[in-house]
Scaffold this active site. Sequence first.
Site, PDB file in Angstrom:
ATOM      1  N   ALA A 160      37.525 -38.290  58.754  1.00 36.83           N
ATOM      2  CA  ALA A 160      37.595 -39.167  59.999  1.00 36.83           C
ATOM      3  C   ALA A 160      37.560 -38.110  61.091  1.00 36.83           C
ATOM      4  O   ALA A 160      37.609 -36.885  61.148  1.00 36.83           O
ATOM      5  CB  ALA A 160      38.467 -39.829  60.049  1.00 36.83           C
ATOM      6  N   GLY A 225      27.026 -41.828  52.493  1.00 32.97           N
ATOM      7  CA  GLY A 225      28.247 -41.744  52.015  1.00 32.97           C
ATOM      8  C   GLY A 225      28.393 -42.769  50.617  1.00 32.97           C
ATOM      9  O   GLY A 225      29.276 -42.524  49.886  1.00 32.97           O
ATOM     10  N   SER A 242      39.673 -46.173  57.723  1.00 28.08           N
ATOM     11  CA  SER A 242      40.286 -47.360  57.883  1.00 28.08           C
ATOM     12  C   SER A 242      40.814 -48.005  56.809  1.00 28.08           C
ATOM     13  O   SER A 242      40.135 -47.649  55.874  1.00 28.08           O
ATOM     14  CB  SER A 242      39.503 -48.388  58.717  1.00 28.08           C
ATOM     15  OG  SER A 242      38.424 -48.631  58.297  1.00 28.08           O
ATOM     16  N   GLY A 246      38.541 -48.185  52.953  1.00 20.96           N
ATOM     17  CA  GLY A 246      39.286 -48.096  51.674  1.00 20.96           C
ATOM     18  C   GLY A 246      38.958 -49.323  50.853  1.00 20.96           C
ATOM     19  O   GLY A 246      38.988 -49.076  49.623  1.00 20.96           O
ATOM     20  N   GLU A 263      43.457 -41.978  52.256  1.00 24.28           N
ATOM     21  CA  GLU A 263      44.535 -41.938  53.080  1.00 24.28           C
ATOM     22  C   GLU A 263      44.053 -42.929  54.390  1.00 24.28           C
ATOM     23  O   GLU A 263      43.004 -42.569  55.037  1.00 24.28           O
ATOM     24  CB  GLU A 263      44.389 -40.404  53.807  1.00 24.28           C
ATOM     25  CG  GLU A 263      45.739 -40.106  54.437  1.00 24.28           C
ATOM     26  CD  GLU A 263      45.301 -39.585  55.821  1.00 24.28           C
ATOM     27  OE1 GLU A 263      45.775 -40.485  56.699  1.00 24.28           O
ATOM     28  OE2 GLU A 263      45.022 -38.578  56.029  1.00 24.28           O
ATOM     29  N   LEU A 264      44.501 -43.863  54.699  1.00 27.77           N
ATOM     30  CA  LEU A 264      44.185 -45.151  55.202  1.00 27.77           C
ATOM     31  C   LEU A 264      45.053 -45.465  56.398  1.00 27.77           C
ATOM     32  O   LEU A 264      45.492 -44.316  56.934  1.00 27.77           O
ATOM     33  CB  LEU A 264      43.577 -46.458  54.417  1.00 27.77           C
ATOM     34  CG  LEU A 264      42.781 -45.904  52.969  1.00 27.77           C
ATOM     35  CD1 LEU A 264      42.967 -47.293  52.196  1.00 27.77           C
ATOM     36  CD2 LEU A 264      41.547 -45.440  53.392  1.00 27.77           C
ATOM     37  N   CYS A 297      46.459 -40.662  62.430  1.00 28.65           N
ATOM     38  CA  CYS A 297      46.773 -41.887  61.491  1.00 28.65           C
ATOM     39  C   CYS A 297      48.463 -41.808  61.469  1.00 28.65           C
ATOM     40  O   CYS A 297      48.911 -42.740  61.138  1.00 28.65           O
ATOM     41  CB  CYS A 297      46.537 -41.220  60.152  1.00 28.65           C
ATOM     42  SG  CYS A 297      44.775 -41.169  59.803  1.00 28.65           S
ATOM     43  N   GLY A 459      52.708 -35.061  63.406  1.00 24.91           N
ATOM     44  CA  GLY A 459      52.815 -33.653  63.251  1.00 24.91           C
ATOM     45  C   GLY A 459      53.646 -33.234  62.118  1.00 24.91           C
ATOM     46  O   GLY A 459      54.362 -31.950  62.086  1.00 24.91           O
TER      47      GLY A 459
HETATM   48  C1  UN1 Z   1      45.646 -37.642  60.403  1.00 28.18           C
HETATM   49  O1  UN1 Z   1      45.727 -38.231  61.333  1.00 28.18           O
HETATM   50  O2  UN1 Z   1      44.825 -38.229  59.505  1.00 28.18           O
HETATM   51  O3  UN1 Z   1      50.816 -35.144  60.647  1.00 28.18           O
HETATM   52  C2  UN1 Z   1      46.346 -36.483  60.024  1.00 28.18           C
HETATM   53  C3  UN1 Z   1      49.790 -35.002  61.457  1.00 28.18           C
HETATM   54  C4  UN1 Z   1      49.039 -34.019  61.418  1.00 28.18           C
HETATM   55  C5  UN1 Z   1      47.984 -34.626  60.324  1.00 28.18           C
HETATM   56  C6  UN1 Z   1      47.301 -35.986  60.796  1.00 28.18           C
HETATM   57  N1  UN1 Z   1      49.472 -32.836  60.721  1.00 28.18           N
HETATM   58  O4  UN1 Z   1      50.030 -35.635  62.503  1.00 28.18           O
END
Ligand code: UN1
Length: 509
Positions: A160, A225, A242, A246, A263-264, A297, A459
């Site tokens: 993404a 894709g 999103s 998915g 990972e959505l 995310c 983070g």
């Molecule tokens: C994401 O937003 O897809 O934990 C990953 C975090 C980052 C990774 C985010 N280390 O916010």
Amino acid sequence: MTETLTQSSVLTTRVKAALEACGVDASAYGTDRSSFSPLTGEVLAQLRSHGADEVDAAIGKADAAFKTWREVPAPERGNLIKRWGELLTEHKEDLAVIVQAEAGKITSEALGEVQEMIDICDFAVGQSRMLYGKTMPSERPGHRLMETWHPLGVVGVISAFNFPVAVYSWNTALALVCGDTVVWKPSEITMLSALASHALLARAVRECQAPADIHQLIVTDRVGGQLLVKDPRVALLSATGSVRMGREIAPQVAERFGRALLELGGNNAAIVSPTADLDLALRGIVFSAVGTAGQRCTSMRRLIVHESIVDQLTEKLVQAYGTLSIGSPLDEKNLVGPLVHERSFKDMEQALVDAQEQGGTILTGGKRVLADEFPNAYYVEPAIVRMPSQTQVVHDETFAPILYVVTYSDFDEAIALNNEVPQGLSSSVFTQDQGEAERFMAASGSDCGIANVNIGTSGAEIGGAFGGEKETGGGRESGSDSWKVYMRQATNTVNYSGKLPLAQGVEFI
Ligand code: UN1
């Protein structure tokens, strides 16, 4: 990297220099598609797209290279990732310049993203000597029972815009040490970041004399894709995006019995208990809700606050939001960069209208700023909205800096509110009550893949497994034992007894 953005060409010039430093070659450029910067809306570069034939050929090359790469001893495969990590360290600033220009991150977060790549390379190098299988006691005399882990095949990675290179590197570093090959379809918004990362990996591949085709980058759109998703040569499809994406991908991969790592959506909440250290909570909340302009995310989108402290906390938050400076990330004083494109801004505007219709009150923010200076870029004030309950708008994830605040009166209710939404990526509790912290992390506590205490929702470090439950898709990437998804497991029973006793005491010939 401090610079005041007076002319748009300043940015393009910086990006061109960084691309060159990373070794992106001229064949990447063309006239098929443009790469825009959300900082200014300007075109940074024009690229050549790969057609369906080229996507097919890339998968074919990765599939052929797999046959060689899987035979290379894993610690030797680790040497390639070690070299990639060194090159990423050497070019950390260059890559961060490109990530910043394309994804709109502030300098510290853009550098942090590249650091996350370096960290996963370190992790994967160690992992290359630790692809452990178990041995188990056999129920039969003179038998050994054990498992071995083997390379899986071609891994398709769909990434993404918001973490254009870090999340891809979680997959790629592990896949390559596990003996897989990779075909990468980056976000159409962040192709330059992808080209630069790919060029650095290609250099490591050359220097380490690894098979040239183990890593393929496809510059393509959704249609390209789809070819990756449907291709039976792709053993594992790892996709970040999103929930809608998915839902489309998962059945297509399942139909061909491929493996999917999804990972959505996020829609992450923090609970704030009356015992919380409010100053610490405040900093954690602001970073998670506002960092990356609310486009992670893991961004915090919901705050579930004990009713006795909600006024005090929201007052402090509104004050803190008032001190955040919004603007071009090229200016070091700014902490809030732009939204990625106009659609994100429109979605944010609409969500705020809906929230008000559903009984919410905007406590601060929500307006577009700097529109005169940057008519083609979308800088917004992060918003805080007090909601009477978690209405529909709170259940839907809006990928923008909106923090909805609701209240609770007892801790079980807070956990229920945390778990009420369909997504399940990250969650946190701010409390100094150990019982509450434990209840939050227990089986009947947060139902998310990440459940933090006295830290915000975003983070995460690379050492833990990263991913979430429910509509988030169930995948785990990055640290811990996520490597296992990139390998196939074989169980071996070895008979050295000279007799043939059958399991479960079965008698036959
Ligand atoms: C994401 O937003 O897809 O934990 C990953 C975090 C980052 C990774 C985010 N280390 O916010």
